[in-house]
Design a protein around this motif. Sequence first.
Motif, PDB file in Angstrom:
ATOM      1  N   TYR A  77      -3.331  52.041  62.714  1.00 47.71           N
ATOM      2  CA  TYR A  77      -3.940  50.711  62.793  1.00 47.71           C
ATOM      3  C   TYR A  77      -4.520  50.505  64.200  1.00 47.71           C
ATOM      4  O   TYR A  77      -5.624  49.991  64.380  1.00 47.71           O
ATOM      5  N   GLU A 104      -2.612  44.965  70.948  1.00 48.77           N
ATOM      6  CA  GLU A 104      -1.795  45.433  69.807  1.00 48.77           C
ATOM      7  C   GLU A 104      -0.914  46.617  70.199  1.00 48.77           C
ATOM      8  O   GLU A 104       0.199  46.765  69.711  1.00 48.77           O
ATOM      9  N   THR A 124       7.198  47.460  61.724  1.00 51.66           N
ATOM     10  CA  THR A 124       6.153  47.303  62.745  1.00 51.66           C
ATOM     11  C   THR A 124       4.829  47.825  62.178  1.00 51.66           C
ATOM     12  O   THR A 124       4.759  48.165  60.997  1.00 51.66           O
ATOM     13  N   VAL A 125       3.803  47.888  63.014  1.00 48.89           N
ATOM     14  CA  VAL A 125       2.511  48.355  62.494  1.00 48.89           C
ATOM     15  C   VAL A 125       2.472  49.880  62.496  1.00 48.89           C
ATOM     16  O   VAL A 125       3.325  50.535  63.096  1.00 48.89           O
ATOM     17  N   HIS A 126       1.470  50.423  61.830  1.00 45.45           N
ATOM     18  CA  HIS A 126       1.280  51.869  61.818  1.00 45.45           C
ATOM     19  C   HIS A 126       0.412  52.254  63.014  1.00 45.45           C
ATOM     20  O   HIS A 126      -0.549  51.551  63.332  1.00 45.45           O
ATOM     21  N   ILE A 129       3.384  42.586  56.559  1.00 44.14           N
ATOM     22  CA  ILE A 129       4.035  43.031  57.797  1.00 44.14           C
ATOM     23  C   ILE A 129       4.334  41.865  58.732  1.00 44.14           C
ATOM     24  O   ILE A 129       5.407  41.804  59.335  1.00 44.14           O
ATOM     25  N   ASN A 130       3.374  40.930  58.833  1.00 45.42           N
ATOM     26  CA  ASN A 130       3.563  39.860  59.811  1.00 45.42           C
ATOM     27  C   ASN A 130       4.771  38.972  59.517  1.00 45.42           C
ATOM     28  O   ASN A 130       5.288  38.307  60.392  1.00 45.42           O
ATOM     29  N   PHE A 189       3.090  46.881  69.890  1.00 42.39           N
ATOM     30  CA  PHE A 189       3.760  48.013  69.222  1.00 42.39           C
ATOM     31  C   PHE A 189       4.863  48.569  70.139  1.00 42.39           C
ATOM     32  O   PHE A 189       6.000  48.802  69.712  1.00 42.39           O
ATOM     33  N   MET A 200       6.758  51.913  59.623  1.00 38.13           N
ATOM     34  CA  MET A 200       5.486  51.703  60.334  1.00 38.13           C
ATOM     35  C   MET A 200       4.359  51.479  59.319  1.00 38.13           C
ATOM     36  O   MET A 200       3.954  52.401  58.626  1.00 38.13           O
ATOM     37  N   GLY A 201       3.918  50.248  59.219  1.00 40.20           N
ATOM     38  CA  GLY A 201       2.818  49.925  58.314  1.00 40.20           C
ATOM     39  C   GLY A 201       3.301  49.443  56.960  1.00 40.20           C
ATOM     40  O   GLY A 201       4.482  49.576  56.606  1.00 40.20           O
ATOM     41  N   ALA A 202       2.340  48.887  56.177  1.00 38.25           N
ATOM     42  CA  ALA A 202       2.686  48.227  54.919  1.00 38.25           C
ATOM     43  C   ALA A 202       3.237  49.198  53.876  1.00 38.25           C
ATOM     44  O   ALA A 202       4.180  48.865  53.148  1.00 38.25           O
ATOM     45  N   ARG A 204       7.792  41.564  60.809  1.00 32.55           N
ATOM     46  CA  ARG A 204       7.618  42.406  61.984  1.00 32.55           C
ATOM     47  C   ARG A 204       8.524  42.018  63.160  1.00 32.55           C
ATOM     48  O   ARG A 204       8.703  40.835  63.456  1.00 32.55           O
TER      49      ARG A 204
END
Length: 480
Positions: A445, A458, A440-442, A421-422, A462, A406-408, A425
């Motif tokens: 975020y 967003e 995926t994203v954190h 990430i993109n 997620f 989750m996240g960079a 993802r």
Amino acid sequence: MHFIALENETDFDGWRKAARTLALNNVAPANVTWSVPSDEPELFAPNGTPPLETPEGTFSVSAKFVDLARSAILHSDPERFALLYRVLWRLRGNHDLLQIATDPDVAKLQALNKAVHRDQHKMKAFVRFREIGREPKSRFVAWFEPEHHIVAATAPFFARRFADMAWSILTPDVCAHWDGHAVSITPGVPKSDAPTQDRLEETWLTYYASIFNPARLKTKAMQSEMPKKYWKNLPEAALIRPLIAEAERLSGEMIAAEATEPKKLQRREAPMTKTAHTNSDSLDALRDEASHCRACDLWKDATQTVFGEGPPHASVMMVGEQPGDKEDLAGQPFVGPAGQMLDRALKEAGIDRDRVYVTNAVKHFKFVPRGKFRLHQKPNGAELKACRPWYEREKAAVKPELVVAMGATAAHSVLGRATPINKTRGRVIELDDATRVLVTVHPSYLLRLPDEDARAREYAHFVEDLRIVAEHLGKAARAA
Ligand code: URA
């Protein structure tokens, strides 16, 4: 008999100097009596023992013993000075003495050291400041009752953490004060000298109640981490009982609802097999080892190592960046605002959080102090690298089939390289060791997005990513 009077309860330099002189004069431990000013006067102590000569010569002991002695001397056991001298005396004849864990003196020394560390940890976690006066002249004052003589040794931690506020920690033993430049120590005071409320207390209580997460409530763990004796000095303690009662009511309702409407994904875990036991044992050992990690400097200001948690044989491991303020205090990952966001999204994707193992790429909280608050700081490459072995060993113990980064920062650690990430993802990538990874994203975020529409969009994205995890868990449950 030699009577050695130390200057105070934590006079390590005085003890070291006396111990060295005694040992060089071949004075056996049984012929030494140690005292501090607060002790009853020695019945047979002469008025002024003739000073020992400081002979020529020297001897050395390991840095490990010096570290242990520095810490153990903070214990409240009146026998500690004698024990330390006995161990020093015996070390001269047996350099490997400290390796013999079953030796009664070594075991006692280790036990004192452990108790001191535990007390220091409690102080770091349970000191609550109350503001006196108004800014810019305000001062933050806390009351704490340590079991051992740890205040002066632990004060530098608070000086680093709350560098830009003036504070005092009052205790019955000694008090520590910080004026922005130096720590000073004064004699202890009665509890009646400590303030009982401040104008920020209501805000703090509202915040505590709002971040209290009934789904993550583990009453036993909470009580062992926050023993009742500390409750009386914690403003939020008054909330704990009603919040626990409410959490129990809610989980009672959940259990009743589950009994009538079982869901596919909520199948019970298979009973622990021998292998699973081995896994959980090794995870416990890892957690214990990580609690002493000094691989980078982040341990210095953090309250504790926050290791991963979840089933030791989970088929999914979720990895975040690093613990935040709440996680640092609780010692558990994802229990603060980002954790609540994660819980909500997991639930919406049909995932029971208790079935996944949750951890972080970096296991200590990195922050800068701002008054009463601690602002999150992104870990740098060196810190990420220093912490990566914990993630790797955790993964080797849990053996998840799917890792969710989750996240960079998490993606960097999990994939072993910085990756936008993109680019990755939402699709499952297979690594050389056959681990499957989903980036995926954190959840933080999502919390940071100022625009409500963007946040809703967003968040939905997620949850969509997490549905891939749910699908995986469904397959794993069917295969079990
Ligand atoms: N953010 C993280 O990355 N991990 C946590 O445990 C909490 C917040």
